[in-house]
Design a protein around this motif. Structure first.
Motif, PDB file in Angstrom:
ATOM      1  N   TRP A 200       0.829  -1.211   0.000  1.00  0.00           N
ATOM      2  CA  TRP A 200       0.000   0.000   0.000  1.00  0.00           C
ATOM      3  C   TRP A 200       0.860   1.257   0.000  1.00  0.00           C
ATOM      4  O   TRP A 200       0.530   2.242  -0.671  1.00  0.00           O
ATOM      5  CB  TRP A 200      -0.923  -0.011   1.229  1.00  0.00           C
ATOM      6  CG  TRP A 200      -1.617   1.290   1.450  1.00  0.00           C
ATOM      7  CD1 TRP A 200      -2.781   1.711   0.871  1.00  0.00           C
ATOM      8  CD2 TRP A 200      -1.185   2.361   2.309  1.00  0.00           C
ATOM      9  NE1 TRP A 200      -3.092   2.974   1.309  1.00  0.00           N
ATOM     10  CE2 TRP A 200      -2.128   3.405   2.195  1.00  0.00           C
ATOM     11  CE3 TRP A 200      -0.083   2.536   3.157  1.00  0.00           C
ATOM     12  CZ2 TRP A 200      -2.016   4.590   2.896  1.00  0.00           C
ATOM     13  CZ3 TRP A 200       0.034   3.728   3.862  1.00  0.00           C
ATOM     14  CH2 TRP A 200      -0.922   4.732   3.727  1.00  0.00           C
ATOM     15  N   ARG A 201       1.955   1.223   0.703  1.00  0.00           N
ATOM     16  CA  ARG A 201       2.847   2.378   0.811  1.00  0.00           C
ATOM     17  C   ARG A 201       3.434   2.782  -0.540  1.00  0.00           C
ATOM     18  O   ARG A 201       3.889   3.900  -0.713  1.00  0.00           O
ATOM     19  CB  ARG A 201       3.992   2.080   1.779  1.00  0.00           C
ATOM     20  CG  ARG A 201       3.513   1.913   3.205  1.00  0.00           C
ATOM     21  CD  ARG A 201       4.646   1.597   4.152  1.00  0.00           C
ATOM     22  NE  ARG A 201       5.342   2.840   4.445  1.00  0.00           N
ATOM     23  CZ  ARG A 201       6.652   2.958   4.544  1.00  0.00           C
ATOM     24  NH1 ARG A 201       7.432   1.916   4.374  1.00  0.00           N
ATOM     25  NH2 ARG A 201       7.199   4.114   4.831  1.00  0.00           N
ATOM     26  N   GLU A 202       3.394   1.870  -1.497  1.00  0.00           N
ATOM     27  CA  GLU A 202       3.960   2.166  -2.821  1.00  0.00           C
ATOM     28  C   GLU A 202       2.951   2.819  -3.759  1.00  0.00           C
ATOM     29  O   GLU A 202       3.257   3.085  -4.909  1.00  0.00           O
ATOM     30  CB  GLU A 202       4.526   0.879  -3.445  1.00  0.00           C
ATOM     31  CG  GLU A 202       5.652   0.277  -2.638  1.00  0.00           C
ATOM     32  CD  GLU A 202       6.805   1.260  -2.404  1.00  0.00           C
ATOM     33  OE1 GLU A 202       7.173   1.998  -3.345  1.00  0.00           O
ATOM     34  OE2 GLU A 202       7.334   1.284  -1.273  1.00  0.00           O
ATOM     35  N   HIS A 203       1.744   3.067  -3.289  1.00  0.00           N
ATOM     36  CA  HIS A 203       0.712   3.782  -4.047  1.00  0.00           C
ATOM     37  C   HIS A 203       0.396   3.133  -5.390  1.00  0.00           C
ATOM     38  O   HIS A 203       0.323   3.805  -6.422  1.00  0.00           O
ATOM     39  CB  HIS A 203       1.101   5.251  -4.246  1.00  0.00           C
ATOM     40  CG  HIS A 203       1.178   5.999  -2.970  1.00  0.00           C
ATOM     41  ND1 HIS A 203       0.070   6.506  -2.348  1.00  0.00           N
ATOM     42  CD2 HIS A 203       2.224   6.297  -2.161  1.00  0.00           C
ATOM     43  CE1 HIS A 203       0.429   7.097  -1.226  1.00  0.00           C
ATOM     44  NE2 HIS A 203       1.727   6.986  -1.087  1.00  0.00           N
ATOM     45  N   ARG A 204       0.207   1.836  -5.364  1.00  0.00           N
ATOM     46  CA  ARG A 204      -0.198   1.100  -6.561  1.00  0.00           C
ATOM     47  C   ARG A 204      -1.460   0.316  -6.227  1.00  0.00           C
ATOM     48  O   ARG A 204      -1.406  -0.880  -5.919  1.00  0.00           O
ATOM     49  CB  ARG A 204       0.902   0.144  -7.016  1.00  0.00           C
ATOM     50  CG  ARG A 204       2.219   0.812  -7.320  1.00  0.00           C
ATOM     51  CD  ARG A 204       2.144   1.539  -8.670  1.00  0.00           C
ATOM     52  NE  ARG A 204       3.310   2.347  -8.888  1.00  0.00           N
ATOM     53  CZ  ARG A 204       4.425   1.938  -9.452  1.00  0.00           C
ATOM     54  NH1 ARG A 204       4.522   0.702  -9.863  1.00  0.00           N
ATOM     55  NH2 ARG A 204       5.426   2.759  -9.611  1.00  0.00           N
ATOM     56  N   PRO A 205      -2.615   0.964  -6.263  1.00  0.00           N
ATOM     57  CA  PRO A 205      -3.850   0.314  -5.809  1.00  0.00           C
ATOM     58  C   PRO A 205      -4.178  -0.983  -6.548  1.00  0.00           C
ATOM     59  O   PRO A 205      -4.732  -1.906  -5.960  1.00  0.00           O
ATOM     60  CB  PRO A 205      -4.934   1.358  -6.044  1.00  0.00           C
ATOM     61  CG  PRO A 205      -4.265   2.615  -6.426  1.00  0.00           C
ATOM     62  CD  PRO A 205      -2.826   2.333  -6.696  1.00  0.00           C
ATOM     63  N   ARG A 206      -3.818  -1.075  -7.817  1.00  0.00           N
ATOM     64  CA  ARG A 206      -4.114  -2.307  -8.563  1.00  0.00           C
ATOM     65  C   ARG A 206      -3.383  -3.514  -7.988  1.00  0.00           C
ATOM     66  O   ARG A 206      -3.870  -4.625  -8.083  1.00  0.00           O
ATOM     67  CB  ARG A 206      -3.763  -2.147 -10.036  1.00  0.00           C
ATOM     68  CG  ARG A 206      -4.726  -1.272 -10.768  1.00  0.00           C
ATOM     69  CD  ARG A 206      -4.454  -1.301 -12.242  1.00  0.00           C
ATOM     70  NE  ARG A 206      -5.259  -0.281 -12.883  1.00  0.00           N
ATOM     71  CZ  ARG A 206      -4.992   0.244 -14.045  1.00  0.00           C
ATOM     72  NH1 ARG A 206      -3.922  -0.141 -14.712  1.00  0.00           N
ATOM     73  NH2 ARG A 206      -5.770   1.157 -14.559  1.00  0.00           N
TER      74      ARG A 206
END
Length: 162
Positions: A78-84
């Protein structure tokens, strides 16, 4: 190339998100136990089990550790900002709960085996999507994959014996 430090959540968001992932994992475990716990001394106790079946006490210990690792893995991704990348993560959480209801709730090792096959695939899918984002997140799921692999073998053996 983007500076990931610039888009990272602040400390409070980070801690709140970790808390949310821990709560999600605890809820998954709690929901699964709704189907599992009442059936252990009754239906499950009456099943023929293979020689490699662990003692009942092992399951809550292992699952507690795994749920914490699952939560931390989800949080790291989640911390990597890749919701997919979180789509398969949420799919595997749902299938994790579904297995308890299929195997224990429905008293069906056959349905459990179908669900655990899908669960196994969703864990692999999650690990593959997490790997480029956070190797730690992907590796945190490796013990989960190993345990689900063992559980699938156990599920298949119980189906065969019953």
């Amino acid at each position: 190339m983007t500076n990931t430090a610039a888009i990272r959540p602040n400390g409070r968001q980070d801690i709140a998100a970790l808390g949310a992932f821990l709560v999600l994992s605890a809820l998954a475990g709690g929901l699964g136990s709704v189907a599992t716990t009442p059936n252990i001394p009754t239906w499950y106790a009456g099943l023929a089990k293979p020689w490699f079946n662990p003692p009942n006490l092992a399951f809550p210990i292992v699952w507690t550790l795994l749920y914490v690792m699952i939560a931390v893995a989800g949080w790291l991704a989640w911390r990597e900002h890749r919701p997919r990348a979180l789509v398969p993560f949420f799919v595997q959480i749902a299938l994790n709960v579904a297995w308890s209801f299929a195997f224990f709730g429905m008293h069906s090792p056959a349905a459990g085996l179908v669900v655990i096959g899908a669960l196994w695939l969703s864990i692999v899918w999650t690990m593959m999507l997490f790997w480029p984002l956070s190797r730690a997140a992907s590796l945190l799921l490796a013990p989960y994959l190993a345990w689900v692999s063992f559980a699938a073998l156990l599920n298949a053996a119980i189906l065969w014996l019953n």
